[in-house]
Every structure is written in structure tokens, then in C-alpha cells.
Design a protein around this motif. Structure first.
Motif, PDB file in Angstrom:
ATOM      1  N   ILE A 112      27.465  37.768  38.601  1.00 22.30           N
ATOM      2  CA  ILE A 112      28.639  38.271  37.878  1.00 22.30           C
ATOM      3  C   ILE A 112      29.868  38.244  38.780  1.00 22.30           C
ATOM      4  CG2 ILE A 112      29.617  40.175  36.539  1.00 22.30           C
ATOM      5  CD1 ILE A 112      26.859  41.008  35.733  1.00 22.30           C
ATOM      6  N   LEU A 113      30.955  37.741  38.202  1.00 20.95           N
ATOM      7  CA  LEU A 113      32.232  37.639  38.893  1.00 20.95           C
ATOM      8  C   LEU A 113      33.159  38.729  38.365  1.00 20.95           C
ATOM      9  CD1 LEU A 113      34.480  35.877  40.319  1.00 20.95           C
ATOM     10  CD2 LEU A 113      34.653  34.684  38.150  1.00 20.95           C
ATOM     11  N   VAL A 114      33.864  39.395  39.282  1.00 25.23           N
ATOM     12  CA  VAL A 114      34.835  40.423  38.882  1.00 25.23           C
ATOM     13  C   VAL A 114      36.134  40.159  39.628  1.00 25.23           C
ATOM     14  CG1 VAL A 114      35.348  42.906  38.821  1.00 25.23           C
ATOM     15  CG2 VAL A 114      32.980  42.138  38.564  1.00 25.23           C
ATOM     16  N   THR A 115      37.277  40.178  38.920  1.00 29.79           N
ATOM     17  CA  THR A 115      38.564  40.145  39.628  1.00 29.79           C
ATOM     18  C   THR A 115      39.153  41.551  39.630  1.00 29.79           C
ATOM     19  OG1 THR A 115      40.029  39.673  37.735  1.00 29.79           O
ATOM     20  CG2 THR A 115      38.985  37.774  38.825  1.00 29.79           C
ATOM     21  N   SER A 116      39.890  41.884  40.674  1.00 35.04           N
ATOM     22  CA  SER A 116      40.410  43.245  40.809  1.00 35.04           C
ATOM     23  C   SER A 116      41.708  43.249  41.619  1.00 35.04           C
ATOM     24  CB  SER A 116      39.353  44.107  41.513  1.00 35.04           C
ATOM     25  OG  SER A 116      39.762  45.454  41.619  1.00 35.04           O
ATOM     26  N   GLY A 117      42.452  44.322  41.462  1.00 34.94           N
ATOM     27  CA  GLY A 117      43.664  44.504  42.261  1.00 34.94           C
ATOM     28  C   GLY A 117      44.842  43.733  41.704  1.00 34.94           C
ATOM     29  N   GLY A 160      27.114  46.291  49.022  1.00 38.22           N
ATOM     30  CA  GLY A 160      26.111  45.678  48.148  1.00 38.22           C
ATOM     31  C   GLY A 160      26.597  44.516  47.325  1.00 38.22           C
ATOM     32  N   LEU A 161      27.735  43.954  47.683  1.00 38.28           N
ATOM     33  CA  LEU A 161      28.238  42.772  46.963  1.00 38.28           C
ATOM     34  C   LEU A 161      29.150  41.982  47.887  1.00 38.28           C
ATOM     35  CD1 LEU A 161      31.421  43.556  46.068  1.00 38.28           C
ATOM     36  CD2 LEU A 161      30.189  45.020  44.495  1.00 38.28           C
ATOM     37  N   ARG A 162      29.572  40.801  47.404  1.00 37.80           N
ATOM     38  CA  ARG A 162      30.397  39.889  48.189  1.00 37.80           C
ATOM     39  C   ARG A 162      31.857  40.058  47.753  1.00 37.80           C
ATOM     40  NH1 ARG A 162      28.551  36.195  45.569  1.00 37.80           N
ATOM     41  NH2 ARG A 162      26.471  36.550  46.412  1.00 37.80           N
ATOM     42  N   THR A 186      30.173  38.819  42.828  1.00 36.10           N
ATOM     43  CA  THR A 186      31.291  38.347  43.655  1.00 36.10           C
ATOM     44  C   THR A 186      32.550  39.021  43.152  1.00 36.10           C
ATOM     45  OG1 THR A 186      30.258  36.191  44.022  1.00 36.10           O
ATOM     46  CG2 THR A 186      32.629  36.355  44.435  1.00 36.10           C
ATOM     47  N   LEU A 187      33.196  39.777  44.038  1.00 35.06           N
ATOM     48  CA  LEU A 187      34.440  40.468  43.706  1.00 35.06           C
ATOM     49  C   LEU A 187      35.594  39.686  44.323  1.00 35.06           C
ATOM     50  CD1 LEU A 187      36.094  42.990  42.779  1.00 35.06           C
ATOM     51  CD2 LEU A 187      35.452  44.061  44.951  1.00 35.06           C
ATOM     52  N   VAL A 188      36.483  39.165  43.478  1.00 33.63           N
ATOM     53  CA  VAL A 188      37.666  38.473  43.983  1.00 33.63           C
ATOM     54  C   VAL A 188      38.812  39.463  43.896  1.00 33.63           C
ATOM     55  CG1 VAL A 188      39.226  36.527  43.691  1.00 33.63           C
ATOM     56  CG2 VAL A 188      36.778  36.232  43.231  1.00 33.63           C
ATOM     57  N   SER A 189      39.296  39.887  45.040  1.00 33.58           N
ATOM     58  CA  SER A 189      40.272  40.980  45.075  1.00 33.58           C
ATOM     59  C   SER A 189      41.610  40.545  45.642  1.00 33.58           C
ATOM     60  CB  SER A 189      39.716  42.128  45.928  1.00 33.58           C
ATOM     61  OG  SER A 189      40.683  43.162  46.042  1.00 33.58           O
ATOM     62  N   GLY A 190      42.658  40.959  44.965  1.00 31.67           N
ATOM     63  CA  GLY A 190      43.994  40.861  45.526  1.00 31.67           C
ATOM     64  C   GLY A 190      44.168  41.947  46.577  1.00 31.67           C
ATOM     65  N   PRO A 191      45.372  42.058  47.157  1.00 33.18           N
ATOM     66  CA  PRO A 191      45.589  43.026  48.233  1.00 33.18           C
ATOM     67  C   PRO A 191      45.475  44.474  47.749  1.00 33.18           C
ATOM     68  CG  PRO A 191      47.373  41.398  48.090  1.00 33.18           C
ATOM     69  CD  PRO A 191      46.569  41.251  46.858  1.00 33.18           C
ATOM     70  N   VAL A 192      44.512  45.194  48.286  1.00 34.85           N
ATOM     71  CA  VAL A 192      44.319  46.617  47.962  1.00 34.85           C
ATOM     72  C   VAL A 192      44.048  47.372  49.257  1.00 34.85           C
ATOM     73  CG1 VAL A 192      43.413  46.192  45.627  1.00 34.85           C
ATOM     74  CG2 VAL A 192      41.821  46.300  47.554  1.00 34.85           C
ATOM     75  N   THR A 193      44.159  48.700  49.181  1.00 42.23           N
ATOM     76  CA  THR A 193      43.870  49.496  50.383  1.00 42.23           C
ATOM     77  C   THR A 193      42.421  49.994  50.367  1.00 42.23           C
ATOM     78  OG1 THR A 193      44.702  51.461  49.277  1.00 42.23           O
ATOM     79  CG2 THR A 193      46.261  50.256  50.655  1.00 42.23           C
ATOM     80  N   LEU A 194      41.680  49.688  49.294  1.00 35.42           N
ATOM     81  CA  LEU A 194      40.289  50.138  49.184  1.00 35.42           C
ATOM     82  C   LEU A 194      39.397  49.344  50.127  1.00 35.42           C
ATOM     83  CD1 LEU A 194      40.044  50.113  45.277  1.00 35.42           C
ATOM     84  CD2 LEU A 194      40.479  52.097  46.752  1.00 35.42           C
ATOM     85  N   ALA A 195      38.313  49.972  50.568  1.00 39.43           N
ATOM     86  CA  ALA A 195      37.300  49.268  51.357  1.00 39.43           C
ATOM     87  C   ALA A 195      36.516  48.337  50.440  1.00 39.43           C
ATOM     88  CB  ALA A 195      36.358  50.280  51.999  1.00 39.43           C
ATOM     89  N   ALA A 234      31.119  47.565  41.644  1.00 33.72           N
ATOM     90  CA  ALA A 234      30.089  48.414  42.260  1.00 33.72           C
ATOM     91  C   ALA A 234      29.046  48.845  41.225  1.00 33.72           C
ATOM     92  CB  ALA A 234      30.737  49.636  42.908  1.00 33.72           C
ATOM     93  N   ALA A 235      29.486  49.164  40.013  1.00 32.43           N
ATOM     94  CA  ALA A 235      28.548  49.603  38.969  1.00 32.43           C
ATOM     95  C   ALA A 235      27.606  48.464  38.576  1.00 32.43           C
ATOM     96  CB  ALA A 235      29.313  50.119  37.751  1.00 32.43           C
ATOM     97  N   LEU A 236      28.144  47.244  38.490  1.00 33.68           N
ATOM     98  CA  LEU A 236      27.303  46.079  38.157  1.00 33.68           C
ATOM     99  C   LEU A 236      26.285  45.823  39.265  1.00 33.68           C
ATOM    100  CD1 LEU A 236      30.180  43.842  36.767  1.00 33.68           C
ATOM    101  CD2 LEU A 236      28.233  44.687  35.416  1.00 33.68           C
ATOM    102  N   ALA A 237      26.744  45.923  40.516  1.00 29.01           N
ATOM    103  CA  ALA A 237      25.829  45.752  41.654  1.00 29.01           C
ATOM    104  C   ALA A 237      24.755  46.837  41.619  1.00 29.01           C
ATOM    105  CB  ALA A 237      26.603  45.791  42.966  1.00 29.01           C
TER     106      ALA A 237
END
Ligand code: CTP
Ligand code: CA
Length: 227
Positions: free
Chosen positions: A15-20, A69-71, A56-65, A46-49
């Protein structure tokens, strides 16, 4: 809970997730961006993992860690996000949560734009960014399950239904970003699940609860024992 505590109904599912947000540079020190903390997208990943998915989480710039358990793949711009999303295909489901900037500066200045003594201000021409969800939703590599968000301040459900069709999604989480308390950057969210079967109204809840409920919905669609 039809899966029972500790079960992994999404084991083996990619599963692919985009965020931020995305950041679109104007010059070396300035950018345009949407308001987004990444909290909702990261919680969904995180819930899917947590249900066993290979995420695979494709993230824009965020301050979160980066969630455990995922890429996590880090990008800045919408164009880079599209490339990273393509690189993560094929997958079984894609959830597009990122608040992608709709435009980038048509010409990125190579050096810092300086103020003028004359008071003359810069005029920035914009060019449209690729619509990542729409591109993937209509591509030959389209995953079997495609979910998007619709951030709206007005005509929430009508706009969400339009986005469902236009973007080739199976579900849109209609996100009332004018809700009290402030969704962007806040800890709670008010969303409704819009599909071709109709609208499921979800109560206002924490972004983690929204994430868990969505992850269970995804598991019911593509998880172990799904129709
Ligand atoms: N989206 C995307 N790529 C873009 C813009 C949006 O993948 N360039 C995705 C978002 O991640 C979200 C959905 O499309 O899942 C809807 O985003 P939204 O900004 O609400 O819709 P837009 O089509 O950009 O329309 P508008 O901003 O004009 O309402
Ligand atoms: Ca937009």
C-alpha cells in the motif's frame, strides 16, 4: 472487530500513502506550500502497517518522525512526489492524503530575489502541477483500490463526489477543513467517506481514529477474506 486483536488482515498487501504538503521553490530561500502537518497521512500509513500492510509512505516536508514499521520516501515538490509514487508501483492500494500544491513557479530563480529600492514587487507566474491522484487513477498501472481526500470549505459532498469521478478514485474522504478547531495542523478531523454507494458520515474524531477506521475499511476491501 471482525479481524480480532492482533490479526494482520493486510499482510502481504502493498500500500502506497502520500502525506504532508509539497514545497514549490520560488528561489533558493522561498517556496509556496499548502498548510499541512502530515499528521493524518502519517497516521493512516501507520494504521495500515499495524494491520500488516507493506507500506510505502511518500512524504513531503514535515516535522514528524518517520513512522516505525514502514518505508518512508522524502520529497519536496509535487513533481518529485509523482516520480516517487510511480516508483512505488505496482501496489494493491494507494491512499492520497498529501496536500499537494496545485501550482509551482513557472520559473525558479537561481539566486535570491532581492527587494528593490523602488518598491517594485516581483510578479510570479505559476504553472500547474501534475495531479498525482488523477494521473494514477487513470493510468494503466492503477492499483485495484484508489482513495483520495477532498479538502473543502464549501459544498463539501458535491465537490467530493465530483473529485471521485474526475480523479478515477474508488473513495474520497470529504474533509471539511472549515470545521471548528482547525483541521490543518490540528489533532482532530471531520471526514465523510464518499463512494459510488453513497456517503458514510463519520463523527469528528482524532486523526488516529480516522486512520484506524480507514485502515479497517481498506482491509475489508482488499484484505484477507475480502470479497
Ligand atoms: N492531489 C494530488 N495531486 C495534486 C492535487 C491533489 O494527488 N496535484 C490529490 C490530493 O492528495 C487529494 C485529492 O487529490 O487526495 C484532492 O485534492 P484537492 O486539493 O482537494 O483537489 P484538487 O483537485 O486540487 O482541487 P481544488 O484544490 O481546486 O479543490
Ligand atoms: Ca488542490
Amino acid at each position: 472487530d471482525r479481524f480480532g486483536t492482533g490479526s494482520k488482515p493486510l499482510a502481504g498487501r502493498r500500500i502506497l500513502v502520500t502525506s504532508g504538503p509539497t514545497h514549490e521553490p520560488i528561489d533558493p530561500v522561498r517556496y509556496i506550500a499548502n498548510r499541512s502537518s502530515g499528521r493524518q497521512g502519517h497516521a493512516i500509513a501507520a494504521a495500515l502497517a499495524g494491520l500488516g500492510a507493506d507500506v510505502t509512505l511518500v512524504s513531503g516536508p514535515v516535522t514528524l518522525a518517520d513512522p516505525a514499521g514502514l518505508r518512508t520516501v522524502h520529497v519536496e515538490t509535487a513533481r518529485q512526489m509523482l516520480e516517487a509514487v510511480r516508483a512505488a508501483l505496482p501496489c494493491d492500494a494507494a491512499i492520497f492524503v498529501a496536500a499537494v500544491a496545485d501550482w509551482h513557479a513557472a520559473e525558479e530563480a537561481g539566486s535570491k530575489i532581492k527587494k528593490r529600492d523602488s518598491g517594485e514587487v516581483p510578479v510570479i507566474a505559476f504553472a500547474e502541477n501534475p495531479d498525482i491522484l488523477r494521473t494514477i487513477g487513470h493510468s494503466p498501472e492503477r492499483p485495484p483500490l484508489v482513495v483520495g481526500f477532498a479538502a473543502e470549505t464549501d459544498d463539501l459532498l458535491a465537490n467530493a463526489a465530483r473529485k471521485l469521478e474526475r480523479k478515477g478514485a474508488d473513495a474520497i474522504l470529504a474533509n471539511d477543513v472549515s470545521a471548528a478547531g482547525g483541521v490543518m495542523g490540528g489533532r482532530e478531523n471531520t471526514v465523510h467517506l464518499v463512494t459510488r454507494d453513497g456517503v458514510e458520515e463519520w463523527p469528528t474524531m482524532s486523526k488516529e481514529k480516522v486512520a484506524e477506521r480507514l485502515a479497517r475499511w481498506v482491509a475489508a476491501k482488499i484484505g484477507e477474506g475480502a470479497p
